[in-house]
Each structure stands twice: as structure tokens, then as C-alpha cells.
Design a protein around this motif. Structure first.
Motif, PDB file in Angstrom:
ATOM      1  N   SER A  36       0.843  -0.684  -0.059  1.00 55.58           N
ATOM      2  CA  SER A  36      -0.085   0.176   0.045  1.00 55.58           C
ATOM      3  C   SER A  36       0.700   1.224   0.177  1.00 55.58           C
ATOM      4  O   SER A  36       0.267   2.180  -0.898  1.00 55.58           O
ATOM      5  CB  SER A  36      -0.837   0.161   1.640  1.00 55.58           C
ATOM      6  OG  SER A  36      -1.398   1.046   1.123  1.00 55.58           O
ATOM      7  N   GLN A  83       1.970   4.266  -2.880  1.00 57.35           N
ATOM      8  CA  GLN A  83       0.989   5.467  -2.848  1.00 57.35           C
ATOM      9  C   GLN A  83       2.446   6.085  -3.442  1.00 57.35           C
ATOM     10  O   GLN A  83       2.685   7.473  -4.188  1.00 57.35           O
ATOM     11  CB  GLN A  83       0.704   6.041  -1.518  1.00 57.35           C
ATOM     12  CG  GLN A  83      -0.415   5.259  -1.246  1.00 57.35           C
ATOM     13  CD  GLN A  83      -0.598   5.306   0.316  1.00 57.35           C
ATOM     14  OE1 GLN A  83       0.166   6.283   1.147  1.00 57.35           O
ATOM     15  NE2 GLN A  83      -2.064   4.502   1.478  1.00 57.35           N
ATOM     16  N   LYS A 117       2.507   9.042  -6.826  1.00 62.99           N
ATOM     17  CA  LYS A 117       2.770  10.891  -5.665  1.00 62.99           C
ATOM     18  C   LYS A 117       4.163  11.340  -6.679  1.00 62.99           C
ATOM     19  O   LYS A 117       4.379  12.355  -6.829  1.00 62.99           O
ATOM     20  CB  LYS A 117       3.736  10.860  -4.475  1.00 62.99           C
ATOM     21  CG  LYS A 117       1.874  10.980  -3.694  1.00 62.99           C
ATOM     22  CD  LYS A 117       2.951  11.093  -2.427  1.00 62.99           C
ATOM     23  CE  LYS A 117       1.436  10.814  -1.132  1.00 62.99           C
ATOM     24  NZ  LYS A 117       2.613  10.965  -0.145  1.00 62.99           N
TER      25      LYS A 117
END
Length: 660
Positions: free
Chosen positions: A212, A216, A220
Motif C-alpha cells: 500500500s 502511494q 505521487k
């Protein structure tokens, strides 16, 4: 909702007076509904209002919504008398995706079965859905802590767990027994698997969290790169000055995707070339001339920099009419966008960021200036050594060997029908070693701010002069090293040795002394195999090398058509060609002189170069790194790889004249 408060003396998280909010830990009943074949549960947490005497406001519950994320679910609450807390064997699931449900005025989240007790959680959910008219009174209870004043809850501090329990509201004896029976029957069937499952559960939970986080971070990073590419695209198209339809076509090609700068540069160049091809044959309305070439913004700034520094433009830019730069201050601000001279690079304010950069533009112009200065100094006689040396280019920096091949003394006779004999050839044992020379000159931000253009124009001239001086000193050392006898050779003797090399004298320069030197070179024996007969070299001296003090004397010997003696005039039999007298600035003794045979016939001194005789100019920085970033300085670096050595002493003669 139902909250059972645990003893305050064991559950208070911090000591407070009666006038300050109290902290309490307790269990709170939740509402659970299995969905989609019991694979997960949707949990409705406490709603705003009053329950068991505690008042929960809408704002308090909304603020606590994120606390339900990643909360574990166990079978039964932990035993407060057991200091170890919950057992990993009772782990049944984990909560995620908590959201505020405005319609229910409560917190909803999903419960994902996970762990050794997950099968029990799923099976109980299926049975609850399949039994009609029967409510087994099994539900979920939250173990949490909060602060309160009186019966008003101020803040939910922590959610310890959300557990599956029997009779969460009343806790009757029958349901507790039923719960124990269920747990016992299920536990007996699964007890043999628990030990093996515990490490797998921990690994699975850790891996899930890592995946996870990586996802992320990747999202980004991609978003940031797309934004940077968007700024680069805007800046490049703004500087390219393409027609609007063509510009939009290129923009559409690169919008909302990650690309490398060279891809965009190639696309813009292709667009310029396409426009140039389409317009090359078109006549300009009202003008008899035709379009000969098209230029972009990079060509314009390149031509302007050449004009500013006084360098000759490249051939393709000779006909470009461009606006003149006022100085290096204007050049710096246009190229970097640093109008406030803070040091650095401002992409949004730079005018030529897409196709050119300050170090690259400067490098091209400065190399042109070095070449110009090199030619100017050569024309003025500073490259005095060129007629007497042999220049060779090499493709590596390996030690130079085998540069001079010996001679074949005489071709032997061959009897009819007999085999030929192998001819002996001896190579020179001399070798040449490489040396790297160089340094840098710094253009500081203060120089740009002061608009110190004159200093910048002088830098390449100084670098060219320094390079020539280095070559001059290396070649001059052949005649001046070791008190005028030169460096040692492979046979251990110095270049000029009267006994072993027969090329060293002591006579002052005169017509007679010049004839003696020429005779000595002529009589030198050729380099042949040891057993062979060595014939004479039979080449006279051609170049007379003198210090500045003897130049006129040397010219009187070689240049005049007639020679004057005390009582008669005769034809000058020693006269040479103009240029045969060479003035060497490295000769410090005003009386010494030397003679050298024509290197086209018998080479003696070799100059090896790796990247050319002229020093190379490099700009060691770009706008975002290097000294421009750390020292507010653009560094102009000069580099020179050279090897100067004597391959053969025979074509050389030296006269070291004693001081009188």
C-alpha cells in the motif's frame, strides 16, 4: 448503542483533577451486517445521540472516523485480568475504509476476515443470514477510550479493537454459554493449524502495508513527473516560436504523459524541419528573393553570443540577422531566468531553456576564440617549433613505442633460383609518455552581475597562450634540459653527447661553425641491425635554432645572396630559405645554438596529441548542478593531453658555447 464502563482506577490514561475532563476506557456495541456470501461485513458504528448515559455529538464522531482504519477484530473481548491481552489465535479480521454516513449520523466501515479465526467469523455470518425468524443475538463491540465531562463525550482517543461477542447488549448467561460452546467446537477443529498460521498472518499484514505504501509513493512520483514535464513542454513550445497549429499538434503529442527532454527536442526540431521544407520553394510576396534558411531561438542566441565575444560565427549562421546582446549580464538573465542574481535557474523566467543552456552556448563560442588566438599567435611566430617536429595523432593514451623504424643498409644480391633472405630491420627503443595538462577559470555570478564582458573575452586568449607556452617549453627542453644537453635516451646517454652521439660542439655561431654542424649531421650513421653495414644519413642540417640575441647573426649566415669578407665579396653558398632561422624563446643562454635536419626526411622530435594540439575547452557545469549551484560559478576548463620526446638524436646538433 451500548457502552459498558470498566473500572476507572485501572483504565484512566492520565491523572487529572475533578475539574478537568476524565479519560475512560470501555466497550461499545456496534451493528454488523454480512454482505456478499459472508466475505466481508459492513459495520455501522455508534451514531450521534445518547446511549447508556453517554452523549456522543456528531462532531465528536466525525473527528473519530479515521481511528477505525486498520483496527483488528478478535473473537471475544480481551480478559482484563490477563496482562498479555488478546491472543493471535483469536484474530478474525481487520477494519478498513471508514467513512462518515450522514444519513445514519454514524461511522461505517468494512470488516475483512483475516487470521486464524477468520473461518469462524465467516461461518457465523453465513448462518446468521440463513436462519429465518431466529436472532442469535451475536454482534460486535468496540473496545475504546475517550475523554468526557460528566456524561458528555469530548473526544474519542483510541480504538483498541472491534470484537465479535455474544449478547453484546445484555450479556445473559445463556448466550455466554452458547458462545463458549461455539468457540470450543471451532477451536478444537482449528487448534492444529494455529501454530503454522501465526507467522503467515504477520507476514501477510506486513506485506499488505508495504504494498500500500509503495503504491502511494509511485502514484505521487508519477504525478510529480507529469507536472514537471508539463512545465518543460510549456517552456519549450514558448521558445520554439512554432506556428499555432504546429505547436498545438506537438502539445497534444506530449500532454499528460511522462517523456524525456530529448524526445521533446527531437519533435520540435522535426517540426522546424517540416516547416522549412514546406516553405523552402515558396517565393515571398512582393520580394524577388527566396527563403534560403530558417533559424530557431537557439540559433539566434548562439549567433548573438559569438558576436558579443568577437568569435567567428559558424558557417550556417553567417546570414542570420539577430539582435545584439548588451553584455554578459543580459546573456546570463536570458539563459537562466535569474534576474535577481540569487544564483540558480528559474525555468518560468528563462527565455531559452528548451533548446540551449548557458554553459553549452559559452563552450562553442570560447572554443572558436581559442582556435582564432592559436592561429594569430602562430602567424606571429609563436609556434616556432612547428617546422622541426613531427606531429602524430593517437587514439589511446598507451605509452608510445615503435614510433621509428630503422633502415635497411643495402639490398643483398639474390642468386638465380635461390631463396630470398629476410631483411633485418631495427626499431628505435625510444618511448613517449603522456601527460595531462589543464585547469579552469571561474565566471562568478558577480562577474555576470557587473557585466564584466571584457574579462570573459580575454579568457580564451589566455588559455590559448598558455597551451602554446606549454608546447614551447616541452619542445624547448629537448635543447635546454640538463644544462643544455637534453633529456636522457634509451641508451642512457643524453640527446647531445660529443662522444657517443657525435652531435655536441662548443663553437660560437659563424659560417664555419654552421658548416661543422651540418657536416656532423650528414656523417651520422643510419639506424640499422647490429650486424649490418651502416651507411651515412647523408642529409644536411636545414634549420638553425638560435636565441633572440643571435637571430641577426644567423640571418646574415643563411639569408643573404652574397657573403662579405674583409677584402672580397663572393656568392653565399650557405644561404637557405626564408624561415630556416628559428628563434627559440626557451634558449636562456645568449650564445648557444642548434641545428636540425628536415623532419620530412629524417624525423627526430615527435609531438603526440590525443585530442588535438589546441587545448580543449569544457564548461564543467549546467544550470542545476556543479559549481553553478554550489559556488555561483560557471567554470571554463581547459584540458591538454601531450607527449613530447626524441625518437632519434641523429638529425640534431647542439653547440653549447662557453661564456666569455
Amino acid at each position: 448503542m451500548n457502552l459498558s464502563q470498566q473500572p476507572m482506577d485501572s483504565q484512566k490514561r492520565c491523572g487529572q483533577s475533578d475539574s478537568t475532563p476524565n479519560t475512560t476506557r470501555g466497550t461499545l456495541t456496534l451493528q454488523g451486517t454480512p454482505v456478499k456470501s459472508g466475505e466481508s461485513f459492513e459495520i455501522l458504528a455508534i451514531t450521534a445521540g445518547e446511549g447508556n448515559g453517554w452523549v456522543f455529538s456528531r462532531e465528536t464522531l466525525m473527528a473519530a472516523t479515521p481511528l477505525f482504519n486498520q483496527v483488528h477484530c478478535f473473537i471475544d473481548h480481551e480478559d482484563i485480568n490477563n496482562p498479555a491481552g488478546h491472543s493471535i489465535r483469536d484474530l478474525a479480521g481487520i477494519l478498513n475504509e471508514p467513512v462518515w454516513d450522514e444519513a445514519s449520523q454514524g461511522v461505517r466501515c468494512h470488516l475483512k476476515p483475516l487470521g486464524p479465526a477468520a473461518d469462524l467469523l465467516i461461518e457465523l455470518g453465513k448462518q446468521t443470514l440463513s436462519v429465518e425468524k431466529v436472532n442469535p443475538n451475536v454482534g460486535f463491540s468496540a473496545d475504546l477510550s475517550f475523554t468526557h465531562e460528566g456524561n458528555k463525550v469530548l473526544q474519542i482517543l483510541h480504538i483498541y479493537s472491534v470484537d465479535l461477542v455474544a449478547d453484546p447488549a445484555r450479556g445473559g448467561a445463556f448466550t455466554r454459554v452458547l458462545n463458549n460452546v461455539i468457540k470450543k467446537s471451532q477451536t478444537d477443529n482449528l487448534s492444529n493449524q494455529i501454530s503454522d498460521n501465526e507467522p503467515a498472518v504477520r507476514t501477510l499484514m506486513d506485506t499488505s502495508n508495504q504494498v500500500s505504501e509503495l503504491s502511494q509513493d509511485a502514484a505521487k512520483t508519477r504525478s510529480l513527473r507529469i507536472e514537471m514535464c508539463k512545465h518543460l513542454l510549456d517552456s519549450a513550445l514558448g521558445s520554439a516560436k512554432l506556428p499555432q497549429p504546429v505547436s498545438e499538434r506537438v502539445r497534444k503529442q506530449f500532454t499528460n504523459r511522462i517523456f524525456e527532454p530529448n524526445e521533446l527536442t527531437e519533435a520540435i526540431d522535426d517540426a522546424h524541419n517540416l516547416i522549412s521544407s514546406l516553405m523552402a520553394g515558396e517565393s515571398v510576396s512582393g520580394i524577388s528573393s527566396r527563403l534560403d534558411a530558417m533559424y530557431n531561438s537557439s540559433d539566434q542566441i548562439n549567433a548573438a553570443v559569438h558576436d558579443l565575444l568577437g568569435a567567428k560565427r559558424p558557417e550556417k549562421l553567417r546570414g542570420l540577422d539577430t539582435q545584439q546582446l548588451s553584455g554578459i549580464r543580459e546573456l546570463y538573465t536570458l539563459m537562466t531566468g535569474d534576474y535577481d542574481f540569487h544564483g540558480g535557474y528559474d525555468l518560468s523566467r528563462a527565455h531559452f531553456s528548451a533548446s540551449a543552456d548557458l554553459p553549452g552556448i559559452l563552450k562553442n563560442a570560447l572554443n572558436k576564440l581559442v582556435a582564432q588566438r592559436w592561429e594569430e599567435l602562430g602567424a606571429s611566430g609563436y609556434r616556432w617549433w612547428e617546422p622541426i617536429v613531427t606531429i602524430e595523432h593517437f587514439n589511446s593514451l598507451q605509452t608510445i613505442t615503435g614510433i621509428l623504424v630503422g633502415e635497411i643498409s643495402l639490398l643483398p644480391s639474390v642468386t638465380e633460383g635461390e631463396a630470398y633472405t629476410e631483411l633485418g630491420v631495427s626499431d628505435s627503443a625510444e618511448t613517449g609518455a603522456w601527460t595531462k595538462y589543464g585547469g579552469y577559470l571561474g565566471l562568478t555570478i558577480e562577474m555576470f552581475e557587473r557585466d564584466d564582458t571584457l574579462r570573459l573575452r580575454q579568457y580564451p586568449n589566455k588559455l590559448a597562450t598558455a597551451g602554446l607556452r606549454r608546447l614551447s617549453s616541452l619542445i624547448g627542453a629537448v635543447f635546454t634540459a640538463n644544462s643544455g644537453v637534453g633529456p636522457a635516451m634509451a641508451d642512457t646517454y643524453k640527446v647531445f653527447d660529443a662522444t657517443h652521439h657525435k652531435n655536441l660542439g662548443t663553437s660560437a655561431l659563424s659560417g664555419t661553425a654552421w658548416e661543422t654542424a651540418s657536416q656532423a649531421i650528414y656523417d651520422q650513421e643510419l639506424l640499422v641491425e647490429d650486424e649490418g653495414t651502416a651507411p651515412k644519413m647523408a642529409v644536411d642540417a636545414r634549420y638553425l635554432i638560435v636565441p633572440r640575441a643571435l637571430r641577426l647573426t644567423a640571418q646574415r649566415i643563411l639569408y643573404p645572396t652574397f657573403a662579405w669578407e674583409a677584402d672580397y665579396t663572393s656568392e653565399n653558398m650557405q644561404r637557405g630559405h626564408f624561415g630556416d632561422v628559428i628563434t627559440c624563446p626557451e634558449f636562456s643562454d645568449p650564445s648557444d645554438w642548434a641545428a636540425v635536419a628536415d623532419p620530412a626526411l629524417v624525423p627526430a622530435i615527435y609531438v603526440g596529441e590525443r585530442f588535438g594540439l589546441m587545448p580543449e575547452i569544457y564548461i564543467a557545469d549546467n544550470q542545476l548542478s556543479g559549481a553553478l549551484f554550489t559556488h555561483d560559478e560557471v567554470r571554463i576548463k581547459a584540458r591538454h593531453f601531450l607527449s613530447v620526446f626524441v625518437a632519434d638524436y641523429r638529425p640534431l646538433y647542439k653547440s653549447n658555447v662557453a661564456d666569455t
